[in-house]
Design an enzyme around this catalytic site. Structure first.
Site, PDB file in Angstrom:
ATOM      1  N   CYS A   2     -25.576  58.204  16.958  1.00  7.28           N
ATOM      2  CA  CYS A   2     -24.477  58.738  17.743  1.00  7.28           C
ATOM      3  C   CYS A   2     -23.625  57.590  18.256  1.00  7.28           C
ATOM      4  O   CYS A   2     -23.983  56.420  18.117  1.00  7.28           O
ATOM      5  CB  CYS A   2     -25.003  59.555  18.930  1.00  7.28           C
ATOM      6  SG  CYS A   2     -26.074  60.942  18.465  1.00  7.28           S
ATOM      7  N   GLY A  29     -20.709  59.886  14.427  1.00  8.15           N
ATOM      8  CA  GLY A  29     -21.138  61.267  14.597  1.00  8.15           C
ATOM      9  C   GLY A  29     -19.964  62.221  14.563  1.00  8.15           C
ATOM     10  O   GLY A  29     -18.962  61.984  15.230  1.00  8.15           O
ATOM     11  N   ASN A 102     -27.798  57.471  22.489  1.00  2.00           N
ATOM     12  CA  ASN A 102     -27.834  57.183  21.057  1.00  2.00           C
ATOM     13  C   ASN A 102     -29.223  56.672  20.723  1.00  2.00           C
ATOM     14  O   ASN A 102     -29.681  55.682  21.298  1.00  2.00           O
ATOM     15  CB  ASN A 102     -26.789  56.131  20.696  1.00  2.00           C
ATOM     16  CG  ASN A 102     -26.939  55.635  19.263  1.00  2.00           C
ATOM     17  OD1 ASN A 102     -27.363  56.380  18.380  1.00  2.00           O
ATOM     18  ND2 ASN A 102     -26.602  54.378  19.036  1.00  2.00           N
ATOM     19  N   GLY A 103     -29.900  57.328  19.792  1.00  5.34           N
ATOM     20  CA  GLY A 103     -31.219  56.879  19.395  1.00  5.34           C
ATOM     21  C   GLY A 103     -32.233  57.997  19.430  1.00  5.34           C
ATOM     22  O   GLY A 103     -31.882  59.184  19.500  1.00  5.34           O
ATOM     23  N   TYR A 255     -24.502  50.078   6.760  1.00  3.77           N
ATOM     24  CA  TYR A 255     -23.707  51.308   6.636  1.00  3.77           C
ATOM     25  C   TYR A 255     -23.019  51.778   7.902  1.00  3.77           C
ATOM     26  O   TYR A 255     -21.828  52.070   7.907  1.00  3.77           O
ATOM     27  CB  TYR A 255     -24.605  52.435   6.113  1.00  3.77           C
ATOM     28  CG  TYR A 255     -23.951  53.799   6.087  1.00  3.77           C
ATOM     29  CD1 TYR A 255     -23.094  54.158   5.047  1.00  3.77           C
ATOM     30  CD2 TYR A 255     -24.179  54.730   7.091  1.00  3.77           C
ATOM     31  CE1 TYR A 255     -22.485  55.419   5.011  1.00  3.77           C
ATOM     32  CE2 TYR A 255     -23.589  55.986   7.065  1.00  3.77           C
ATOM     33  CZ  TYR A 255     -22.742  56.323   6.028  1.00  3.77           C
ATOM     34  OH  TYR A 255     -22.142  57.549   6.008  1.00  3.77           O
ATOM     35  N   THR A 301     -17.649  52.028   2.720  1.00  8.26           N
ATOM     36  CA  THR A 301     -18.444  50.973   3.328  1.00  8.26           C
ATOM     37  C   THR A 301     -18.766  49.838   2.370  1.00  8.26           C
ATOM     38  O   THR A 301     -18.930  48.689   2.776  1.00  8.26           O
ATOM     39  CB  THR A 301     -19.758  51.558   3.885  1.00  8.26           C
ATOM     40  OG1 THR A 301     -19.475  52.788   4.542  1.00  8.26           O
ATOM     41  CG2 THR A 301     -20.405  50.606   4.871  1.00  8.26           C
ATOM     42  N   ASP A 364     -23.158  50.832  -0.742  1.00 10.11           N
ATOM     43  CA  ASP A 364     -23.862  50.135   0.336  1.00 10.11           C
ATOM     44  C   ASP A 364     -25.360  50.387   0.271  1.00 10.11           C
ATOM     45  O   ASP A 364     -26.174  49.513   0.576  1.00 10.11           O
ATOM     46  CB  ASP A 364     -23.301  50.547   1.696  1.00 10.11           C
ATOM     47  CG  ASP A 364     -23.277  52.053   1.875  1.00 10.11           C
ATOM     48  OD1 ASP A 364     -24.334  52.642   2.150  1.00 10.11           O
ATOM     49  OD2 ASP A 364     -22.189  52.643   1.735  1.00 10.11           O
TER      50      ASP A 364
END
Length: 483
Positions: A2, A29, A102-103, A255, A301, A364
């Site tokens: 995120c 996200g 985030n995580g 990425y 990417t 990538d």
């Protein structure tokens, strides 16, 4: 994965600027977005499913009073899309707290059970972010404060760190204190701090958000560190974890992150240039027999690495695909069926770049393999004589447990397959993977102080939490049920 934002302004409401910052981390996200703001008295919030411009498409949605705020863009790591899990989350017990995360907490189930047994709260979602919010609120309540101060927040966070495992970066509003931000013990998930000349401060997932809005990068938030930007603008910080390391996520450089970002003093752009250098050297050494007419990236990417591969090989670099800018990043779309449909609409080949040519496609990474397979099919239909495929990352063979959408090994094309079998699956004439040592070096050169990276998707070695086979199997089973 995120994107999170935290913002303090000495005078003005921050919702509009958080909106602009969220657009800069939209690549992290596309499932949901939200903003919460605090005006020293009350919390205002708006969130919904969709990208930032869809969620905040009216003036009313951005009419959030407050000079302190946080923002969030979400993609669902469990493969589901539900408005109830859009962030920020908030609580009013024992103080007003709003959180953007985030995580992934790898021990969120045990933390949830602990809070339920303590009768501190009930849960409205299955999100580990709500667990983290309520765990902080619980530990804050245990400080028995009369007037809430920084010392109480730091004391609560020390307890949070002692209980939580996994990868996380967090921004919070704590009413009466200000803007709070903290990063996991190992610095797996990125978090940076910046300021501008007007007295404002910003915390963001990536430095690109700072520079885009005219902020000067100050520093990365350290592993295990918490910072507080007070309601008057003062900055305070403390390392709240007793077991810090430094192992940033290697897949951020492959990425996720924007190329104009710098993470832990490592330029994402330069790391991808080095990935191309190492990959080109490997091709020259081990695949010199290949007769390649052009090197073509799979946008977007991989472009940086592909240019360096072409340079190393002394072969023409060509753009061979037109990308539909209105299709999001297929990797972070919820659900395999949606991803498969989107690939067909995302890329259109330029026939003249493929007809009667032997081409080296550079991507990538190869995760689920469906995109790669579809691309090889398209290239062949456009007349390519030979299609060689190169990945700037090693084979992705293992689950990710720290916030990237790779929880089920059966979805990973490289899990249980040899390189030859993967090559046959995607239909390429040759398949070339980056070596793990070279990928690590591509990032390490940017900051020699970092000697370890979170690279579990490639190696199966997890740097944080007690990741057992039983845990991984439960994660796999959970993901399978939600497909």
């Amino acid at each position: 994965m995120c994107g999170i934002i935290g913002l303090y302004h000495p005078e003005k409401s921050v919702a509009g600027e958080i909106y602009d910052a969220l657009i800069q981390v939209q690549h992290r996200g596309q499932d949901a977005a939200g903003i919460a703001a605090w005006d020293n008295n009350k919390l205002s919030m708006h969130k919904d499913l969709g990208v930032v411009t869809e969620v905040f498409k009216t003036n009313e949605s951005l009419s959030l009073d407050g000079n302190i705020g946080i923002g969030h863009v979400r993609y669902p790591t469990a493969g589901c899309s539900d408005v109830s899990e859009a962030q920020p989350f908030y609580s009013t017990n024992p103080a007003t707290v709003a959180l953007a995360h985030n995580g992934t907490l790898t021990n969120s189930e045990s933390m949830r059970n602990f809070l339920l047994e303590a009768h501190f709260c009930q849960f409205n979602t299955k999100s580990d972010s709500e667990v983290l919010l309520n765990l902080f609120a619980f530990e804050l309540s245990q400080t028995k404060f009369d007037v809430l101060k920084n010392e109480h927040v730091f004391a609560a966070l020390k307890k949070v760190y002692s209980r939580c495992e996994g990868g996380f970066a967090v921004t919070m509003i704590v009413g009466g204190v200000g803007l709070v931000a903290f990063r996991d013990h190992n610095g797996i998930r990125p978090l940076v701090l910046g300021k501008n000349g007007g007295g404002s401060r910003m915390v963001a997932s990536e430095s690109s958000a700072l520079s885009a809005l005219g902020y000067t990068f100050e520093r990365d938030v350290a592993p295990g560190e918490a910072i507080i930007i007070s309601e008057s603008g003062g900055l305070d910080s403390s390392v709240c974890s007793s077991k810090t390391g430094h192992s940033p996520c290697l897949f951020e450089f492959v990425y996720f992150s924007r190329p104009d970002s710098v993470i832990d003093s490592i330029s994402v752009h330069k790391s991808r240039l080095r990935m191309g250098d190492y990959l080109g050297k490997k091709i020259l050494k081990e695949f010199s027999h290949l007769k390649i007419d052009a090197v073509i990236p799979v946008p977007d990417t991989s472009r940086t690495s592909a240019m360096q591969v072409a340079h190393k090989l002394g072969i023409k670099y060509r753009e061979g695909f037109i990308k539909n800018r209105y299709i999001g990043r297929t990797f972070i779309m919820p659900g395999q069926s949606i991803r498969k449909r989107s690939v067909a609409h995302k890329l259109s080949p330029i026939e003249i770049e493929f007809k009667n040519k032997s081409v080296l496609l550079v991507d990538d990474s190869i995760v689920r393999g469906n995109t790669s397979k579809k691309i090889v099919e398209m290239v062949r239909k456009n007349g390519a004589k030979s299609v060689y495929f190169a990945s700037a990352a090693p084979p992705v063979r293992h689950q990710n447990v720290y916030g990237i959408d790779m929880p089920a090994t059966k979805e990973l094309v490289a899990h249980g397959r040899s390189v030859e079998e993967i090559k046959n699956f995607i239909g390429a004439d040759e398949l070339i993977y980056q070596d793990i040592e070279d990928l690590r070096m591509a990032a390490h050169v940017g900051n020699p102080k970092i000697t370890k990276f979170e690279d579990s998707v490639f190696t199966g070695k997890y740097c944080a939490g007690e990741i057992s086979e039983d845990y991984l199997q439960k994660l796999e089973n959970s993901r399978t049920r939600k497909q």
